[in-house]
Design a protein around this motif. Structure first.
Motif, PDB file in Angstrom:
ATOM      1  N   SER A 214       0.833  -1.198   0.000  1.00 51.32           N
ATOM      2  CA  SER A 214       0.000   0.000   0.000  1.00 51.32           C
ATOM      3  C   SER A 214       0.869   1.249   0.000  1.00 51.32           C
ATOM      4  O   SER A 214       0.621   2.187  -0.750  1.00 51.32           O
TER       5      SER A 214
ATOM      6  N   ASN B  76       1.145   4.279  -2.837  1.00 52.98           N
ATOM      7  CA  ASN B  76       0.692   5.630  -2.514  1.00 52.98           C
ATOM      8  C   ASN B  76       1.838   6.610  -2.299  1.00 52.98           C
ATOM      9  O   ASN B  76       1.632   7.682  -1.741  1.00 52.98           O
TER      10      ASN B  76
ATOM     11  N   HIS C 230       4.147   6.697  -0.272  1.00 57.66           N
ATOM     12  CA  HIS C 230       4.440   7.011   1.111  1.00 57.66           C
ATOM     13  C   HIS C 230       5.961   7.075   1.267  1.00 57.66           C
ATOM     14  O   HIS C 230       6.678   6.254   0.713  1.00 57.66           O
TER      15      HIS C 230
ATOM     16  N   GLN D  64     -10.659   1.731  -1.961  1.00 57.12           N
ATOM     17  CA  GLN D  64      -9.804   2.854  -1.603  1.00 57.12           C
ATOM     18  C   GLN D  64     -10.608   3.961  -0.954  1.00 57.12           C
ATOM     19  O   GLN D  64     -10.223   4.531   0.056  1.00 57.12           O
ATOM     20  N   ARG D  65     -11.696   4.252  -1.578  1.00 50.64           N
ATOM     21  CA  ARG D  65     -12.491   5.381  -1.116  1.00 50.64           C
ATOM     22  C   ARG D  65     -13.087   5.104   0.249  1.00 50.64           C
ATOM     23  O   ARG D  65     -13.207   5.999   1.080  1.00 50.64           O
TER      24      ARG D  65
ATOM     25  N   SER E 188     -10.012   5.132   2.766  1.00 50.25           N
ATOM     26  CA  SER E 188      -9.331   6.409   2.949  1.00 50.25           C
ATOM     27  C   SER E 188     -10.299   7.547   3.256  1.00 50.25           C
ATOM     28  O   SER E 188      -9.883   8.644   3.584  1.00 50.25           O
ATOM     29  N   ARG E 189     -11.530   7.254   3.109  1.00 50.47           N
ATOM     30  CA  ARG E 189     -12.557   8.274   3.298  1.00 50.47           C
ATOM     31  C   ARG E 189     -12.340   9.482   2.388  1.00 50.47           C
ATOM     32  O   ARG E 189     -12.562  10.610   2.767  1.00 50.47           O
ATOM     33  N   LYS E 190     -11.857   9.196   1.217  1.00 45.42           N
ATOM     34  CA  LYS E 190     -11.787  10.245   0.197  1.00 45.42           C
ATOM     35  C   LYS E 190     -12.410   9.700  -1.074  1.00 45.42           C
ATOM     36  O   LYS E 190     -12.142   8.571  -1.470  1.00 45.42           O
TER      37      LYS E 190
END
Lengths: 360, 360
Positions: B20, B24, B26, B53-54, B57-59
């Motif tokens: 992950s 991303n 990171h 993902q959404r 990640s709450r996006k």
DNA sequence: TATCTTGTTGGAAGCGCTTCCAAAGTTTTC
DNA sequence: GAAAACTTTGGAAGCGCTTCCAACAAGATA
């Protein structure tokens, strides 16, 4: 942040699964329980989390629309139909505007993976062969609008027939020297509209003369744009001087026709007195320009296209359907037949849905 | 069906979290590991599942656009800008076309809950007060385009200034009897454009006469449509007979101007010889009609609007910004100043972003 | 009354990802 | 050379929902 089904379950004194079932109209809940849960949901103004639903149910409730140059008026009107139907069915619409083929492929890939969408509406472009298998393997529904591919549901207007109607109409008005303004013959509509034009001439035993067909496929939209129409009309008028007088033109699209009218005006050529004009599409502008044209039922095509896509998700293995629309002549003033404004002629959908492409 | 990060983890011989993180960008992974993982991802042509993902990640990586009557050319061009920027940032765009206020509210509600979107772009309509608090509480970003609300980021064109430019230009060409065709004064643009028109007259010490302002707000789009322009122009010409001769008109929008030109043509009134015309917007058609007009930088407005929305998600508590655009006069032929085609005048973005509404 | 249906219900598992925490590995510091 | 500090890693927990399965209740059947 938001209310979840856990909250509802606690509040209503029922289990988790029960809440979900109530919310989704699953049959196996008692009327009493359902009512109770729904009441609580309403009271707490619960809204399900779309992405959680989509993750768990593996349905996106979303379709993507891949559209070339979406400032083109044709697409906009079709899209409005799609949008209206989507709203009705609770679907979301993702808009992917495309400026070049590689962009289309990017969006196809984006639609294909990641469970983002339940289906794709692909507009007016040749569907890339390299994606055919991928979509089939993923069983991701595709509806192709205003183009055709044998492996997918397609929706077409009978361009050939429409062009015949337009040309016949001009012939009926007594014209014999009829020109055509067309767009790039690489596109299906241009090819078919040309063939309809030819056919109508043939019917009337007027010799076809490629000298009378002008194609300006400069720049964008394969020549289906105003500038191309403008240039082509100038060319037509130039060629028309002297013996080879052209008294009428059939133009492959209304946007081109708008440009053509402008050109005529500038050159002092009167429409329809000196030259009669018939377009194709019946975009909103056509009405105002009093353009005689061939109407494509754009809004309706949009709603039906979305419906086809949704139907397909429910029945993924049926063989591809082709849905054809018969366009209809709308007589206004640029043809010289003087219809003040024809009665609100709505194109009728012809023949419903067929399994194989028709003769088009 | 698809490849998941578990597959990648197994295949690359690393842990779940590491995969992950690599995907991303990171910072805390070694270059070596990242490379290895990305190679595997590429090999398996991995695509992340958007909804997972959404959810995690709450996006949403999605914004909704709530647009009135989206066949209006202004919106389409702005939307194209939005779409281009969205593509660049990897955002999806949900299109909500609105035909009446209750529909707008439905879509606002739909955008508000369920984590569907990270923000809302609200076009050209009065933002309903009943939703202000809800959006604030949810901290859901809103950008209002072509309208204004003090609680949200807004983006406006300086209509007043644009109208002044247009009117001044006509005055500069020697016109004294200048009419205006406007749309419903309930709308902000109509009000502001009227006030700019007045102001310019005042500057030149020409008395303002309401008799010379015609408003036809029939039907849709508050009068910003072709039919209204057509009717209004007929009215202007009627009123212009005799002593009260009107030699120029400023028209509040290009779509209306297109209708007006048609009306003039039909009545045999020459433009610009008998009556000069200046529009507002610079839609695509304006160029072809050789319409002198006031250019709104629509595409750019769209890209900036999306950027504002994205910025806002990163900085939710800053006070609302107002971004204004100064439109620019584009001189073509309908004003009689004879610009064959002005050099590609691009409207410049004025003053950047301000905290409070300017004097407009 | 005992057994079988049928109708309902609760809740665990799992969708595919992000993120946090603890652990392991590595380098620096004194 | 040991402690401290940083870097990198694995994997559990959890996002909010659907769906499945087992369990229970209540009629129906014999």
């Amino acid at each position: 942040m938001g209310i979840t089904i856990y909250d509802l379950a606690r509040e209503a004194g029922v289990g988790l699964g029960t809440v979900s079932r109530c919310l989704n109209n699953h049959p196996s809940v008692s009327a009493k329980t359902r009512e109770k849960v729904l009441a609580v949901a309403k009271r707490l103004s619960y809204q399900p989390h779309a992405h959680a639903q989509r993750l768990a149910s593996r349905k996106a409730n979303t379709v993507s629309t891949i559209i070339p140059f979406f400032t083109n008026y044709f697409f906009i009107e079709v899209l409005q139909g799609v949008q209206d139907k989507a709203a009705e069915l609770g679907f979301d619409l993702i808009l992917y505007g495309v400026n070049n083929p590689s962009q289309a492929e990017y969006y196809l890939r984006r639609s294909l993976h990641g469970g983002r969408v339940d289906g794709v509406m692909f507009f007016s472009m040749q569907f890339p062969e390299s994606f055919v298998l991928k979509f089939q393997q993923m069983k991701l529904p595709v509806v192709i609008v205003d183009s055709y591919h044998e492996k997918f549901d397609s929706m077409l207007v009978k361009n050939h027939e429409g062009a015949m109607q337009a040309t016949r109409h001009l012939i009926g008005l007594g014209h014999r020297n009829i020109g055509m303004i067309n767009a790039s013959l690489d596109t299906r509509p241009a090819k078919e509209r040309l063939s309809g034009y030819k056919k109508a001439l043939e019917e009337a035993q007027i010799p076809f003369d490629m000298e009378r067909v002008v194609i300006t496929s400069n720049g964008k939209q394969d020549g289906f744009n105003r500038e191309a129409g403008y240039e082509s009309m100038k060319e037509i008028i130039r060629r028309s001087i002297g013996h080879n007088h052209i008294s009428a033109v059939f133009i492959a699209s209304d946007v081109q026709a708008i440009g053509a009218l402008q050109a005529a005006r500038e050159l002092g050529v009167r429409v329809p007195e000196d030259i009669a004009v018939v377009g194709f599409d019946d975009i909103e502008l056509a009405q105002h320009a009093q353009l005689t044209t061939v109407r494509q039922p754009m809004h309706e095509m949009g709603t039906i296209a979305l419906q086809m896509l949704v139907d397909r998700t429910k029945n993924p293995d049926a063989s591809p359907k082709l849905s054809t629309f018969l366009p209809e002549l709308v007589i206004r003033q640029t043809c010289g037949a003087g219809g003040k404004e024809s009665s609100s002629a709505l194109a009728s959908r012809d023949g419903g849905i067929e399994l194989e492409p028709s003769a088009t």
